[in-house]
Design a protein around this motif. Structure first.
Motif, mmCIF file in Angstrom:
data_model
loop_
_atom_site.group_PDB
_atom_site.id
_atom_site.type_symbol
_atom_site.label_atom_id
_atom_site.label_comp_id
_atom_site.label_asym_id
_atom_site.label_seq_id
_atom_site.Cartn_x
_atom_site.Cartn_y
_atom_site.Cartn_z
ATOM 1 N N VAL A 217 2.254 -3.214 36.263
ATOM 2 C CA VAL A 217 1.943 -3.920 35.002
ATOM 3 C C VAL A 217 2.972 -3.581 33.926
ATOM 4 O O VAL A 217 3.752 -2.633 34.069
ATOM 5 C CB VAL A 217 0.521 -3.557 34.481
ATOM 6 N N SER A 218 2.945 -4.339 32.826
ATOM 7 C CA SER A 218 3.887 -4.093 31.734
ATOM 8 C C SER A 218 3.430 -2.895 30.905
ATOM 9 O O SER A 218 2.266 -2.495 30.951
ATOM 10 C CB SER A 218 3.948 -5.326 30.831
ATOM 11 N N GLY A 219 4.352 -2.358 30.131
ATOM 12 C CA GLY A 219 4.033 -1.238 29.244
ATOM 13 C C GLY A 219 2.915 -1.606 28.280
ATOM 14 O O GLY A 219 2.054 -0.786 27.944
ATOM 15 N N GLU A 220 2.951 -2.849 27.843
ATOM 16 C CA GLU A 220 1.933 -3.333 26.907
ATOM 17 C C GLU A 220 0.545 -3.294 27.552
ATOM 18 O O GLU A 220 -0.436 -2.849 26.955
ATOM 19 C CB GLU A 220 2.302 -4.778 26.521
ATOM 20 N N GLN A 221 0.506 -3.745 28.792
ATOM 21 C CA GLN A 221 -0.781 -3.741 29.512
ATOM 22 C C GLN A 221 -1.298 -2.316 29.725
ATOM 23 O O GLN A 221 -2.493 -2.067 29.649
ATOM 24 C CB GLN A 221 -0.623 -4.427 30.867
ATOM 25 N N VAL A 222 -0.351 -1.416 30.011
ATOM 26 C CA VAL A 222 -0.759 -0.029 30.215
ATOM 27 C C VAL A 222 -1.401 0.507 28.943
ATOM 28 O O VAL A 222 -2.465 1.132 28.965
ATOM 29 C CB VAL A 222 0.450 0.856 30.613
ATOM 30 N N LYS A 223 -0.768 0.213 27.809
ATOM 31 C CA LYS A 223 -1.299 0.689 26.521
ATOM 32 C C LYS A 223 -2.689 0.113 26.259
ATOM 33 O O LYS A 223 -3.599 0.821 25.846
ATOM 34 C CB LYS A 223 -0.367 0.256 25.384
ATOM 35 N N ASP A 224 -2.816 -1.176 26.490
ATOM 36 C CA ASP A 224 -4.122 -1.815 26.255
ATOM 37 C C ASP A 224 -5.193 -1.192 27.138
ATOM 38 O O ASP A 224 -6.319 -0.939 26.707
ATOM 39 C CB ASP A 224 -4.044 -3.322 26.547
ATOM 40 N N THR A 225 -4.825 -0.971 28.385
ATOM 41 C CA THR A 225 -5.795 -0.387 29.314
ATOM 42 C C THR A 225 -6.181 1.018 28.859
ATOM 43 O O THR A 225 -7.349 1.396 28.897
ATOM 44 C CB THR A 225 -5.220 -0.340 30.746
ATOM 45 N N GLU A 226 -5.188 1.744 28.406
ATOM 46 C CA GLU A 226 -5.463 3.095 27.929
ATOM 47 C C GLU A 226 -6.459 3.079 26.770
ATOM 48 O O GLU A 226 -7.396 3.867 26.725
ATOM 49 C CB GLU A 226 -4.157 3.708 27.434
ATOM 50 N N LEU A 227 -6.243 2.151 25.860
ATOM 51 C CA LEU A 227 -7.160 2.030 24.718
ATOM 52 C C LEU A 227 -8.568 1.704 25.183
ATOM 53 O O LEU A 227 -9.557 2.241 24.686
ATOM 54 C CB LEU A 227 -6.680 0.937 23.762
#
Ligand SMILES: Nc1nc2c(ncn2[C@@H]2O[C@H](COP(=O)(O)OP(=O)(O)OP(=O)(O)O)[C@@H](O)[C@H]2O)c(=O)[nH]1
Length: 438
Positions: A217-227
């Motif tokens: 996944v993209s870095g953005e998706q990783v961040k969203d998932t983390e949140l």
């Protein structure tokens, strides 16, 4: 007060059920119901075998992690209990150290093939643990890999609540693997009433999370998932990984149920985020402090203003996620509606000292009324007249507490609690905590 004080010199574990409320008399901090309190001297050395539960949805990387763990040179001899759903034993074929099954000295793999651990957990798991106990000189740590469809709750409760198991085994922690690409859809899946969303439960009960498969996944998706993960579970540390490649220390020796570590986890979270090291992507573990501080005096002055109108205390709280089926005011902009899962975390922070009896009553009521919805809770309390902090944790109705660090001269007293569970209403919880002010 003195009787309670005596009890707090010891470790206390308290159990109870809603159906037998009379057994909960002052269960939390005092000794009014000694028959319900198991005291273990705080100085006793804990020789029990540590157990780590590795869970995570289908395909999230549990077996990959286990393989990596068994190959790493961490100096611990691990016995593995694998739970394979169905009759065909696939996972043990995939685990590199299968040869240990056939007489290897260092590591053992035992299979639980006859069903899902969480469904048949009690008898099968308990029998297996008893069997392992007889060979305890051969290993230092037990790892249980659940099936991807397991709700870890009954497994956790086996270690927290089953006396024979708890005598020999200490739950070290719950490690949850998360598939960065697919977790969203599993968390979103709506289950019929009363049916557990396993993926959600696995995240909610985690002490540590490995956000795996980040290459997909993209870095953005990783961040969203983390949140999103943090919104469900504000206590768990999270690391990003590919091929579940993390250091063994992140998985073994978690101390998720270790009262000594709770103060660090709960109250010194800011400092803790700078003092830990050695984990991948560690900067993501504690950075959920983007919550807004609230002045609870303004919010609750109608009901609590008299009690502490002049003590200048105020609380800071943040709610990561909560059910939308409650009707509190959304107009003041302090609530973050990340998504509408009914499982979430609420953190409360309150300045000033609490009254022991009020805390007892409040927590007792909460445990009796809400234990099914309270997945995990941890906290550090400032109790009026006590020189030391009171540290506690609970899993549903199983509660444990002991004195923590002594307050330094002139140190600012405050209490902090974190709840993870279903249908948690921050305003109600905060009002309850405020009602305990001395
Ligand atoms: N692209 C990618 N694939 C991965 C990663 N980690 C594991 N895999 C692969 O994903 C698949 C599933 O991994 P497993 O370790 O078997 O997952 P599991 O959680 O044990 O799966 P179940 O037994 O079905 O619950 C395997 O083919 C792994 O090689 C990763 O970080 N990135």
């Amino acid at each position: 007060m003195q009787a309670g004080k005596n009890i707090l010199q010891k470790r206390t574990r308290v159990q109870g059920r809603r159906s037998r409320p009379q057994r909960h008399k002052s269960v939390v901090l005092s000794a009014a119901a000694p028959q319900d309190v198991i005291d273990v001297e705080a100085t006793v050395v804990d020789n029990r075998i540590p157990v780590t539960i590795i869970t995570g949805f289908l395909g999230s990387g549990k077996t990959t992690l286990l393989n990596s763990l068994l190959k790493q040179n961490h100096g611990r001899r691990i016995a593995v209990i694998e739970n394979e759903f169905g009759e065909i034993d696939i996972d043990s074929e995939l685990v590199a150290s299968k040869e240990f099954l056939e007489g290897g000295e260092d590591q053992q793999i035992m299979m639980l093939n006859n069903g899902c651990l969480c469904c048949t957990v009690n008898d099968d798991l308990i029998n297996m643990l008893e069997e392992l106990e007889g060979r305890r000189d051969k290993f230092d740590h037990v790892v249980i890999e659940t099936t991807g469809l397991a709700d870890p709750q009954p497994i956790i409760m086996t270690f927290r609540g089953h006396p024979a198991v708890a005598r020999h085994y200490a739950l070290d922690g719950v490690l949850t693997l998360v598939d960065a690409k697919h977790i969203g859809q599993h968390l979103d899946e709506k289950k019929p009433d009363g049916v557990v969303n396993e993926a959600l439960s696995q995240v909610a009960y985690a002490d540590r999370i490995i956000l795996n498969k980040t290459d997909l996944v993209s870095g953005e998706q990783v961040k969203d998932t983390e949140l999103r993960l943090k919104s469900i579970n504000g206590l768990a540390q999270i690391v990003r990984a590919q091929r579940a490649d993390v250091k063994a220390d992140y998985v073994l020796g978690i101390g998720g149920f270790d009262l000594d570590r709770i103060a660090d986890e709960v109250i010194d979270k800011e400092e803790a985020s700078h003092s830990h090291n050695g984990h991948h992507d560690h900067e993501h573990e504690h950075d959920h402090h983007d919550h807004e501080h609230e002045n609870a005096h303004a919010e609750h002055s109608h009901s609590h203003g008299e009690a502490h109108a002049h003590d200048h205390s105020h609380d800071h709280g943040h709610e990561h996620a909560h059910s939308h089926n409650h009707g509190h005011d959304h107009g003041h902009g302090h609530h973050h509606h990340v998504h509408d899962d009914s499982v979430g975390s609420v953190s409360l922070e309150l300045d000033g000292d609490l009254d022991l009896d009020k805390v007892n009553d409040w927590m007792e009521g909460m445990i009796i009324d809400c234990y099914e919805d309270l997945y995990r809770f941890k906290g550090v309390l400032a109790i009026k007249g006590w020189p030391d902090r009171f540290i506690f944790q609970g899993v549903h109705e199983v509660f444990e507490g002991e004195p923590g660090k002594v307050w330094k001269e002139g140190e600012h007293h405050k209490s902090k609690m974190v709840f993870i569970g279903k249908n948690l209403h921050r305003d109600t919880l905060m009002a309850g905590l405020q009602g305990c002010l001395a």
